[in-house]
Design a protein around this motif. Structure first.
Motif, short mmCIF file in Angstrom:
data_model
loop_
_atom_site.label_atom_id
_atom_site.label_comp_id
_atom_site.label_asym_id
_atom_site.label_seq_id
_atom_site.Cartn_x
_atom_site.Cartn_y
_atom_site.Cartn_z
N UNK A 7 0.85 -1.18 0.00
CA UNK A 7 0.00 0.00 0.00
C UNK A 7 0.89 1.24 0.00
N UNK A 8 0.60 2.17 -0.88
CA UNK A 8 1.32 3.44 -0.95
C UNK A 8 0.37 4.53 -0.48
N UNK A 9 0.71 5.20 0.59
CA UNK A 9 -0.19 6.17 1.21
C UNK A 9 0.32 7.57 0.90
N UNK A 10 -0.52 8.41 0.37
CA UNK A 10 -0.46 9.19 -0.85
C UNK A 10 0.91 9.70 -1.20
N UNK A 11 1.08 9.82 -2.52
CA UNK A 11 2.44 9.72 -2.90
C UNK A 11 2.89 10.64 -4.00
N UNK A 12 4.13 10.89 -3.93
CA UNK A 12 5.06 11.16 -4.99
C UNK A 12 5.00 12.54 -5.60
N UNK A 13 4.14 12.81 -6.55
CA UNK A 13 4.15 14.12 -7.19
C UNK A 13 2.71 14.53 -7.42
N UNK A 14 2.31 15.65 -6.85
CA UNK A 14 0.91 16.03 -6.84
C UNK A 14 0.72 17.45 -7.32
N UNK A 68 2.59 13.54 3.35
CA UNK A 68 1.52 14.25 4.04
C UNK A 68 1.71 15.73 3.76
N UNK A 69 0.64 16.40 3.32
CA UNK A 69 0.81 17.80 2.95
C UNK A 69 -0.52 18.54 3.08
N UNK A 70 -0.46 19.80 3.52
CA UNK A 70 -1.62 20.68 3.56
C UNK A 70 -1.61 21.53 2.30
N UNK A 71 -2.63 21.34 1.46
CA UNK A 71 -2.69 22.05 0.19
C UNK A 71 -3.51 23.33 0.33
N UNK A 78 4.48 25.09 -8.40
CA UNK A 78 5.00 23.77 -8.77
C UNK A 78 4.28 22.66 -8.01
N UNK A 79 4.23 21.47 -8.58
CA UNK A 79 3.65 20.33 -7.85
C UNK A 79 4.42 20.04 -6.57
N UNK A 80 3.72 19.49 -5.61
CA UNK A 80 4.36 19.03 -4.38
C UNK A 80 5.02 17.68 -4.66
N UNK A 81 6.26 17.50 -4.24
CA UNK A 81 6.96 16.26 -4.55
C UNK A 81 7.47 15.59 -3.28
N UNK A 82 7.69 14.28 -3.37
CA UNK A 82 8.25 13.49 -2.29
C UNK A 82 9.09 12.38 -2.89
N UNK A 183 4.55 15.98 -19.56
CA UNK A 183 5.49 17.11 -19.59
C UNK A 183 6.60 16.91 -18.56
N UNK A 184 7.71 17.55 -18.82
CA UNK A 184 8.87 17.42 -17.95
C UNK A 184 8.90 18.54 -16.91
N UNK A 185 9.38 18.22 -15.74
CA UNK A 185 9.63 19.22 -14.71
C UNK A 185 10.88 20.02 -15.08
N UNK A 186 11.03 21.26 -14.57
CA UNK A 186 10.15 21.94 -13.62
C UNK A 186 8.94 22.56 -14.30
N UNK A 187 7.83 22.65 -13.54
CA UNK A 187 6.58 23.22 -14.03
C UNK A 187 5.88 23.96 -12.89
N UNK A 188 5.12 24.98 -13.23
CA UNK A 188 4.21 25.59 -12.28
C UNK A 188 2.79 25.10 -12.57
N UNK A 189 2.66 23.79 -12.71
CA UNK A 189 1.42 23.20 -13.17
C UNK A 189 1.56 21.69 -13.03
N UNK A 190 0.50 20.95 -13.44
CA UNK A 190 0.59 19.51 -13.49
C UNK A 190 1.43 19.06 -14.67
N UNK A 191 1.71 17.76 -14.75
CA UNK A 191 2.52 17.22 -15.84
C UNK A 191 1.69 16.93 -17.08
N UNK A 192 0.39 17.14 -17.01
CA UNK A 192 -0.47 16.92 -18.17
C UNK A 192 -0.24 17.99 -19.23
#
Length: 546
Positions: A7-14, A68-71, A78-82, A183-192
């Motif tokens: 189980x991955x509890x929420x993750x990675x790049x948001x 864990x992050x407060x949005x 930029x997306x939040x990363x972990x 799309x490739x990072x860095x971005x001030x947006x999602x990767x879509x």
């Protein structure tokens, strides 16, 4: 020892983005409710999307917490990363099942937001946030992401991993490599990618290994702003002849077109996801719209075209949307199966037949009142072969589409009725020597809405709305003497009334009923549920077949 569950509890790049809008539609999107007085001891309300439970092996799960992050105030940031590393505390590194679990809480006033979760550029989840109430809400999304499991293994485990084979001798479950088409990072947006209009083509180059023998493109799609309610968009002639401003146009038909090096390889006629603030926010509390917490993805078979891209040179996937208004968010994951016994495969496209869109539109209106009937059909058929250590593999992919949209405008444009049906069928046939592997996906997406809006003056309006959403799919797999099938019937109905001032719902009522039925060769699940104004009226579920 049996393999564990990860189980991955929420993750990675948001990344979270708002549903902004610059136009008016019949359904006045992007609404939220006003703060009302509720006793402080009231516990948070649990929101949920009705879906079947994930089938897990009978082993002890292993979980790793990644983020864990407060949005807040995320637009244009930029997306939040972990950082993710494979867990070291599991009894085994060979997982039978990998589940992404996203849990969230929210309190106060907040519009719905779209967000995505990526791992190394590979999208794992596209979702919408829930709109809260003053005492707070909570919700959890669980998604089976075993199909992208290759991303969660240490390098040494990837080399040792043994995968099941079908009667053709071909591995048909998980890919050996997943290439992000985002799309490739860095971005001030999602990767879509953002598709802004009907002529916009967004693309990404990639290089595929020379020993690939199978490839499937998994596409993520969501629609926003002027196209959030695209099935209700009126024809441009209706807008021009009535001298209207602020109405979303280009008619009610949309098609996502996927191209490879400029040539069409597939299409998507998407299911109409209604987000948690859509039509009437009170409809989706606590039962959210079909697909709103886990937006559906769509597969495009790329195997027939492998012969054109197995040359170590960069190639390019492109995404466009027929009749698009701003904005569509699209990206994809390219799943690639590799021939471990060969350094190089080769192949060729045998035939391809991409029919043009066959469109008919019958309009009958006077002023703001009238009817519009639009019908569209299309088929895409591609055949190609690949020579590998498995022998010569011939793959034929067929997509067949049928679309019907009946729209009624009455009460000088205050009443709109839309009845839309999309039939979207995929058939993939794989032949090796004398054996045939056949996979079919037969989908039917329905969307019905009856919305009556009355202007009350001073920036306020009253609305009555009835809505029906349907997501039905039958899957059939035949491989030699083995066959399997599954059927999903998912129907949701809602009735709502509201008084709106500005973009705030100051009063109203929302009731929702949903019938979910799923069955396959090994597992069945049904749920019959109803809610009204945050309260569950009845809830019946079971796991019996027949």
């Amino acid at each position: 020892m049996a393999s564990p569950v990860l189980f991955l509890l929420p993750l990675l790049l948001l990344s979270l983005l708002p549903f902004t809008s610059t136009t008016t539609t019949t359904f006045r999107p992007h609404l939220t409710t006003t703060t009302t007085t509720i006793p402080h001891h009231t516990p948070p309300t649990t929101y949920f999307e009705v879906t079947k439970p994930i089938q897990l092996p009978n082993t002890k799960p292993c979980s790793t917490h990644v983020l864990t992050h407060d949005f807040g105030y995320t637009y244009g940031r930029p997306p939040v990363s972990a950082q993710y590393t494979p867990p070291s505390n599991c009894p085994s590194s060979n997982f039978d099942k990998i589940v992404l679990e996203w849990a969230a809480t929210c309190k106060g006033r907040q519009f719905d937001r779209i967000f995505g979760v990526w791992l190394g550029g590979v999208e794992l989840l596209r979702s919408c946030t829930a709109e809260p109430r003053p005492t707070g809400i909570e919700w959890t999304v669980k998604k089976d992401i075993t199909s992208v499991s290759i991303h969660f293994y240490p390098v040494e485990v990837k080399k040792m991993r043994k995968l099941p084979v079908n009667s053709n001798g071909l591995r048909d479950q998980w890919a050996d490599l997943i290439i992000p088409i985002s799309r490739n990072l860095p971005l001030n947006d999602g990767l879509w990618f953002k598709v802004e209009n009907s002529t916009d083509v967004e693309s990404k180059q990639f290089v595929i290994p020379q020993n690939a023998y199978k490839a499937v493109l998994e596409v993520y799609v969501s629609f926003h702003e002027n196209d959030e309610f695209w099935p209700t968009n009126v024809p441009n002639d209706y807008i021009l002849e009535n001298n209207l401003t602020g109405f979303a146009g280009n008619g009610p038909f949309r098609e996502v077109v996927v191209s490879l090096d400029g040539g069409v390889v597939g299409a998507i006629w998407p299911f109409t996801v209604v987000y948690t603030g859509g039509v009437n926010p009170l409809l989706w509390r606590p039962i959210t719209g079909i697909g709103s917490f886990d937006l559906p993805t769509y597969d495009i078979e790329i195997t027939p075209f492998l012969g054109t891209i197995l040359n170590r040179k960069p190639h390019e996937f492109g995404f466009s949307v027929t009749n698009a208004l701003n904005v569509w968010y699209i990206d994809a994951n390219l799943h690639v199966w590799l021939d471990k016994k060969s350094d190089k495969t080769y192949g060729k496209v045998s035939t391809q037949n991409v029919s043009p869109l066959h469109v008919s539109l019958v309009s009958n209106y006077t002023g703001l009142n009238g009817t519009f009937v639009k019908k569209v059909t299309r088929s895409i058929k591609s055949t190609g072969w690949v020579q590998s250590s498995y022998g010569k593999i011939v793959t034929e992919s067929t997509q067949e589409f049928n679309y019907s949209n009946i729209m009624v405008m009455a009460n000088d444009g205050g009443l709109q009725i839309v009845d839309q049906i999309i039939e979207f069928n995929d058939i993939v046939s794989t032949k090796k020597a004398s054996s045939v592997h056949l996979k079919q996906s037969l989908k039917s997406f329905s969307f019905y809405i009856n919305s009556d809006t009355e202007d009350k003056g001073n920036g306020s309006f009253a609305q009555l709305a009835d809505i029906t959403l349907g997501f039905n799919e039958k899957k059939i797999v035949n491989s030699g003497s083995n066959s399997s099938s599954s059927i999903l019937e998912n129907i949701q109905k809602g009735q709502g009334s509201m008084l709106v001032k500005g973009n705030l719902v100051v009063s109203g009522l929302g009731s929702t009923q949903q019938m979910y039925n799923y069955g396959d060769n090994k597992f069945c699940y049904f749920r019959d549920i109803s809610s009204s104004n945050y309260t569950i009226i009845y809830d019946k579920e079971g796991r019996t077949c027949g």
